[in-house]
Design a protein around this motif. Structure first.
Motif, PDB file in Angstrom:
ATOM      1  N   MET A 181       0.675  -1.234  -0.130  1.00 29.25           N
ATOM      2  CA  MET A 181      -0.123   0.030  -0.054  1.00 29.25           C
ATOM      3  C   MET A 181       0.853   1.261  -0.112  1.00 29.25           C
ATOM      4  O   MET A 181       0.635   2.367  -0.837  1.00 29.25           O
ATOM      5  N   MET A 182       1.965   1.309   0.700  1.00 30.22           N
ATOM      6  CA  MET A 182       2.570   2.620   1.056  1.00 30.22           C
ATOM      7  C   MET A 182       3.455   2.593  -0.494  1.00 30.22           C
ATOM      8  O   MET A 182       3.883   3.731  -0.949  1.00 30.22           O
ATOM      9  N   ARG A 183       3.878   1.707  -1.181  1.00 32.23           N
ATOM     10  CA  ARG A 183       4.540   1.693  -2.544  1.00 32.23           C
ATOM     11  C   ARG A 183       3.751   2.248  -3.475  1.00 32.23           C
ATOM     12  O   ARG A 183       4.103   3.161  -4.265  1.00 32.23           O
ATOM     13  N   ILE A 184       2.372   1.999  -3.533  1.00 33.46           N
ATOM     14  CA  ILE A 184       1.359   2.575  -4.446  1.00 33.46           C
ATOM     15  C   ILE A 184       1.139   3.953  -3.933  1.00 33.46           C
ATOM     16  O   ILE A 184       1.044   4.900  -5.031  1.00 33.46           O
ATOM     17  N   MET A 185       1.035   4.424  -2.690  1.00 30.43           N
ATOM     18  CA  MET A 185       0.975   5.477  -2.213  1.00 30.43           C
ATOM     19  C   MET A 185       2.281   6.612  -2.763  1.00 30.43           C
ATOM     20  O   MET A 185       1.995   7.616  -3.255  1.00 30.43           O
ATOM     21  N   ASP A 186       3.294   5.903  -2.870  1.00 30.83           N
ATOM     22  CA  ASP A 186       4.809   6.719  -3.002  1.00 30.83           C
ATOM     23  C   ASP A 186       4.625   6.876  -4.727  1.00 30.83           C
ATOM     24  O   ASP A 186       4.980   8.079  -4.957  1.00 30.83           O
ATOM     25  N   VAL A 187       4.357   5.980  -5.150  1.00 30.41           N
ATOM     26  CA  VAL A 187       4.180   6.308  -6.918  1.00 30.41           C
ATOM     27  C   VAL A 187       3.228   7.228  -7.079  1.00 30.41           C
ATOM     28  O   VAL A 187       3.740   8.200  -7.831  1.00 30.41           O
ATOM     29  N   LEU A 188       2.062   7.217  -6.625  1.00 33.69           N
ATOM     30  CA  LEU A 188       1.042   8.173  -6.794  1.00 33.69           C
ATOM     31  C   LEU A 188       1.524   9.758  -6.225  1.00 33.69           C
ATOM     32  O   LEU A 188       1.149  10.689  -6.856  1.00 33.69           O
ATOM     33  N   LEU A 189       2.231   9.735  -5.190  1.00 31.48           N
ATOM     34  CA  LEU A 189       2.657  10.859  -4.681  1.00 31.48           C
ATOM     35  C   LEU A 189       3.718  11.293  -5.555  1.00 31.48           C
ATOM     36  O   LEU A 189       3.889  12.759  -5.652  1.00 31.48           O
ATOM     37  N   ALA A 190       4.387  10.587  -6.126  1.00 35.14           N
ATOM     38  CA  ALA A 190       5.445  11.133  -7.154  1.00 35.14           C
ATOM     39  C   ALA A 190       4.987  12.022  -8.124  1.00 35.14           C
ATOM     40  O   ALA A 190       5.714  12.968  -8.646  1.00 35.14           O
ATOM     41  N   LEU A 191       3.743  11.920  -8.528  1.00 38.39           N
ATOM     42  CA  LEU A 191       3.166  12.959  -9.544  1.00 38.39           C
ATOM     43  C   LEU A 191       2.429  14.070  -8.649  1.00 38.39           C
ATOM     44  O   LEU A 191       1.805  13.882  -7.722  1.00 38.39           O
ATOM     45  N   PRO A 192       2.816  15.113  -9.251  1.00 41.09           N
ATOM     46  CA  PRO A 192       2.289  16.521  -8.434  1.00 41.09           C
ATOM     47  C   PRO A 192       0.767  16.340  -8.229  1.00 41.09           C
ATOM     48  O   PRO A 192      -0.080  15.541  -9.291  1.00 41.09           O
ATOM     49  N   GLY A 193       0.151  16.753  -7.513  1.00 42.93           N
ATOM     50  CA  GLY A 193      -1.386  16.407  -7.280  1.00 42.93           C
ATOM     51  C   GLY A 193      -2.203  17.188  -8.431  1.00 42.93           C
ATOM     52  O   GLY A 193      -3.207  16.407  -8.600  1.00 42.93           O
ATOM     53  N   ILE A 194      -1.974  18.234  -8.897  1.00 43.24           N
ATOM     54  CA  ILE A 194      -2.650  18.822  -9.795  1.00 43.24           C
ATOM     55  C   ILE A 194      -2.445  17.976 -11.172  1.00 43.24           C
ATOM     56  O   ILE A 194      -3.643  18.165 -11.821  1.00 43.24           O
ATOM     57  N   VAL A 195      -1.409  17.444 -11.549  1.00 43.56           N
ATOM     58  CA  VAL A 195      -1.246  16.482 -12.599  1.00 43.56           C
ATOM     59  C   VAL A 195      -2.086  15.339 -12.597  1.00 43.56           C
ATOM     60  O   VAL A 195      -2.782  14.917 -13.647  1.00 43.56           O
ATOM     61  N   LEU A 196      -1.856  14.851 -11.292  1.00 39.37           N
ATOM     62  CA  LEU A 196      -2.956  13.658 -11.387  1.00 39.37           C
ATOM     63  C   LEU A 196      -4.423  14.042 -11.526  1.00 39.37           C
ATOM     64  O   LEU A 196      -5.338  13.209 -12.106  1.00 39.37           O
ATOM     65  N   ALA A 197      -4.676  15.013 -10.854  1.00 41.93           N
ATOM     66  CA  ALA A 197      -6.153  15.411 -10.689  1.00 41.93           C
ATOM     67  C   ALA A 197      -6.282  15.806 -12.178  1.00 41.93           C
ATOM     68  O   ALA A 197      -7.642  15.464 -12.740  1.00 41.93           O
ATOM     69  N   LEU A 198      -5.713  16.314 -13.088  1.00 45.83           N
ATOM     70  CA  LEU A 198      -5.873  16.721 -14.391  1.00 45.83           C
ATOM     71  C   LEU A 198      -6.263  15.282 -15.391  1.00 45.83           C
ATOM     72  O   LEU A 198      -7.162  15.326 -16.145  1.00 45.83           O
ATOM     73  N   ALA A 199      -5.310  14.391 -14.844  1.00 41.65           N
ATOM     74  CA  ALA A 199      -5.660  13.210 -15.688  1.00 41.65           C
ATOM     75  C   ALA A 199      -6.835  12.386 -15.284  1.00 41.65           C
ATOM     76  O   ALA A 199      -7.458  11.937 -16.277  1.00 41.65           O
TER      77      ALA A 199
END
Length: 266
Positions: free
Chosen positions: A102-120
């Protein structure tokens, strides 16, 4: 000084919430109505904050937009709170392989800027107020979950958790009734801080046309509409920008105050 800051930030936030609730009733004009005789009119007795490029009252749009912006931000933060708390606390309590995955998944998602992930996410779901809320909520989960996990690890080895284990309490019962209540002070602080980020995210998505769609009044959309008229009509972008700044500053000041209050070292 701390008490004064807490009082000011609390009453400012209360005032903003009240405006969000009663704004549509105290707005002097219809926020979507075009006044053909008042295109890009500056602040005046009739239009206190001026009108936009198609003759709509800026003040009325700001008042209606308060509810829109706060609704999206609060709902997105609620989504982040529920999912992030469950992921963070469960990972801390169970540990082992589940925690690592779970923490590795969170780390991968956290590597993306929040606004970029929201845009996707918005690009996949389509631009709308509801999808902006979902996108901001999901994009904020990784950071929130990691912070909550750190707080949950401090209570994992506490005597009351061990006592509950020894009498055969289920994992979910311990998580819901023992661990989460004992990190509630941390959750309150984190959630308050994330609301400020959600307001910025809501305005950012609205600014690029992926949030609430016209003619819905939303601060980011209003800021975007005014950016092309900064020299001719300064009020179009100035007042929505000030609204965003004041609300985000108030939320962060309230969160900072709550952190000082709940910090055991204070």
């Amino acid at each position: 000084m701390q008490k004064r800051k807490a009082k000011y930030s609390f009453f400012m936030m209360l005032g903003i919430m009240i405006i969000g609730i009663i704004g549509p009733w105290i707005a002097p004009h219809d926020p979507t109505k075009t006044y053909y005789e008042a295109f890009m009119q500056g602040p005046s007795a009739e239009f206190w904050l001026g009108t936009d490029a198609i003759g709509r009252d800026i003040l009325s749009r700001l008042l209606h937009g308060t509810r829109v912006t706060l609704t999206v931000a609060v709902m997105a933060s609620a989504m982040t709170f529920v999912a992030g708390t469950l992921i963070g606390v469960t990972s801390a309590y169970l540990g082992g392989i589940f925690d690592n995955v779970m923490m590795r998944i969170m780390d991968v998602l956290l590597a993306l800027p929040g606004i970029v992930l929201a845009l996707a996410i918005v690009a996949a779901l389509g631009p709308s107020q509801e999808n902006a809320m979902i996108a901001i909520g999901i994009a904020s989960i990784p950071g929130f979950a990691i912070l909550v996990r750190g707080a949950a690890l401090t209570v994992k080895g506490s005597g009351y958790v061990e006592a509950s284990r020894s009498i055969g309490s289920s994992n979910w019962w311990i998580i819901i009734n023992q661990m989460i209540p004992n990190i509630s002070n941390v959750l309150i602080v984190y959630t308050t801080m994330f609301i400020g980020g959600a307001i910025l995210g809501t305005s950012a998505l609205g600014f690029i046309g992926l949030g609430a769609q016209p003619p819905t009044p939303e601060w980011g959309t209003m800021l975007s509409e005014g950016k092309d008229y900064l020299r001719e009509a300064w009020w179009l972008a100035t007042f929505p920008g000030l609204a965003i700044t004041i609300v985000v500053f108030t939320v962060y000041m309230l969160g900072d105050t709550l952190r000082d209050i709940f910090d055991p070292k204070s």
